[in-house]
Design an enzyme around this catalytic site. Structure first.
Site, short mmCIF file in Angstrom:
data_model
loop_
_atom_site.label_atom_id
_atom_site.label_comp_id
_atom_site.label_asym_id
_atom_site.label_seq_id
_atom_site.Cartn_x
_atom_site.Cartn_y
_atom_site.Cartn_z
N CYS A 71 5.26 5.39 4.78
CA CYS A 71 4.75 4.03 4.97
C CYS A 71 3.40 3.98 5.67
O CYS A 71 2.51 3.21 5.27
CB CYS A 71 5.77 3.18 5.70
SG CYS A 71 6.06 3.61 7.45
N HIS A 110 8.52 1.18 10.88
CA HIS A 110 7.96 0.94 9.55
C HIS A 110 6.71 0.09 9.68
O HIS A 110 6.61 -0.78 10.54
CB HIS A 110 8.99 0.23 8.66
CG HIS A 110 8.48 -0.07 7.29
ND1 HIS A 110 8.11 0.92 6.40
CD2 HIS A 110 8.26 -1.25 6.64
CE1 HIS A 110 7.69 0.36 5.28
NE2 HIS A 110 7.76 -0.95 5.41
N ASP A 125 3.56 -4.70 1.12
CA ASP A 125 4.11 -3.42 1.55
C ASP A 125 4.01 -2.45 0.38
O ASP A 125 4.56 -2.71 -0.69
CB ASP A 125 5.56 -3.60 2.00
CG ASP A 125 6.14 -2.37 2.68
OD1 ASP A 125 5.54 -1.29 2.58
OD2 ASP A 125 7.21 -2.49 3.31
#
Length: 275
Positions: A71, A110, A125
C-alpha cells in the site's frame, strides 16, 4: 535530488496517452490503469529486502524494474503523480478490519488517499491487494457504489468512516479511517514495521494481486484465486516452485527480482503449506 517521480515514464508504464486535465474522468482512468498494470506484491519483505519509499525508490522499483509493491508504495507513487497533474490530494491512514470484528483495535497500518474535486471528497486507494477499489469512491455517498469489479460503500460513523466491499454473499468491512492527514514519516515508520517484524504477514507470506478487465487474480502463498467478471471464482493450488513463479509472471504480470533466495523461499513456503 528531485521529489518528483518521472511523470512521462509513469504514464508510459500504465499505457496512458490521453489528456492530462485534472478531473474525475482522468482520476478514474489513471486509477483503473494503475491497478491493472502495477501489481500488488510483497516480494521485497518476503525476501528480506528493504522497502524504499522515496520518490526515486518508487520510480526505480514500480516503473523502471516493472515490479509492484504494497500500500505505501502504490499510494505514495499515485499521490506523487496526482500532485504533479494538479490534483488536490492528501494521504490518510486506516486500521485494517478485514476478517476481524468491528470491536478490534488494530494499529494504523494502511495508506489511502483523499482527493478533492469540485468540493467533493473521494476515497482513492491503489494498494489494498485482493480487494483494492478500482474506481474513486465518494465520501459523501452512503449507499453502494459500483466499480468494474465489486460494489463498495462508505459508512459514516461519528468521527470516522468504514469502507465495506460486497464480497462473496455479503458486505465485508475492509478498514476504518478518518480524514486526519498523515506525513511521509508516518508511512516510513509503519512500513518499516510491516516489512521487518518477524510475525508480519508481509514477511512470512507471499501475496500478489492484480485486477483488470478480465477480473481479479489473487495469489496467497500456494493458492491462486481468479474472479472473472460476472463469473464464479476459480481456485487452484500450486504444487511447485515453477508453477508459483509462472503465475507471478504470467497471471500477475510481475517481472521477478533477480534474487538468489527467491526459489528457496518459495520452496520453503510450499513445504510448510503441505505439512
Amino acid at each position: 535530488m528531485t521529489n518528483r517521480v518521472d511523470l512521462n515514464a509513469y504514464l508510459e508504464r500504465i499505457d496512458y496517452r490521453g489528456p492530462r486535465t485534472p478531473g474525475l474522468s482522468l482520476l478514474a482512468e489513471l486509477q483503473r490503469r494503475h491497478i491493472a498494470t502495477i501489481p500488488f506484491e510483497n516480494l521485497s519483505p518476503f525476501l528480506g529486502l528493504e522497502v524504499e519509499l522515496s520518490p526515486r525508490g518508487l520510480e526505480r522499483k514500480l516503473i523502471d524494474q516493472k515490479r509492484g509493491g504494497y500500500c505505501y508504495e502504490h499510494n505514495l507513487l499515485f499521490k506523487n503523480i496526482l500532485e504533479q497533474l494538479g490534483f488536490q490530494v492528501s494521504g490518510l491512514g486506516a486500521r485494517v478490519l478485514w476478517e476481524q470484528p468491528y470491536t478490534a483495535r488494530p494499529a494504523v497500518s494502511h495508506m489511502l488517499l483523499r482527493v478533492t474535486l469540485d468540493e467533493v471528497d473521494y476515497l482513492v486507494d491503489t494498494g489494498f491487494g485482493a480487494l483494492t477499489p478500482t474506481a474513486p469512491l465518494r465520501l459523501d455517498r452512503v449507499g453502494p457504489q459500483e466499480t468494474a469489479h465489486e460494489s463498495y460503500r462508505v459508512l459514516h460513523l461519528n468521527d470516522h468512516f468504514l469502507l465495506e466491499a460486497y464480497a462473496g454473499n455479503g458486505w465485508k468491512t475492509l478498514y476504518r479511517f478518518d480524514l486526519r492527514e498523515l506525513w511521509q514519516a508516518d508511512y516510513e515508520m509503519a512500513s518499516w514495521y510491516l516489512s521487518h517484524h518477524p510475525q508480519s504477514h508481509f514477511v512470512t507470506n507471499l501475496v500478489a494481486c492484480r485486477a483488470d478487465a478480465d477480473g481479479r487474480r489473487n495469489l496467497n502463498n500456494q493458492r491462486l484465486s481468479i474472479y472473472p467478471p460476472g463469473g464464479e471464482r476459480q481456485r487452484r493450488t500450486l504444487s511447485s516452485v515453477a508453477e508459483v513463479l509462472a503465475v507471478l509472471e504470467q497471471e500477475i504480470g510481475l517481472r521477478l527480482p533477480d534474487h538468489p533466495a527467491l526459489e528457496r523461499r518459495v520452496a520453503d513456503l510450499l513445504a510448510a503449506g503441505a505439512g
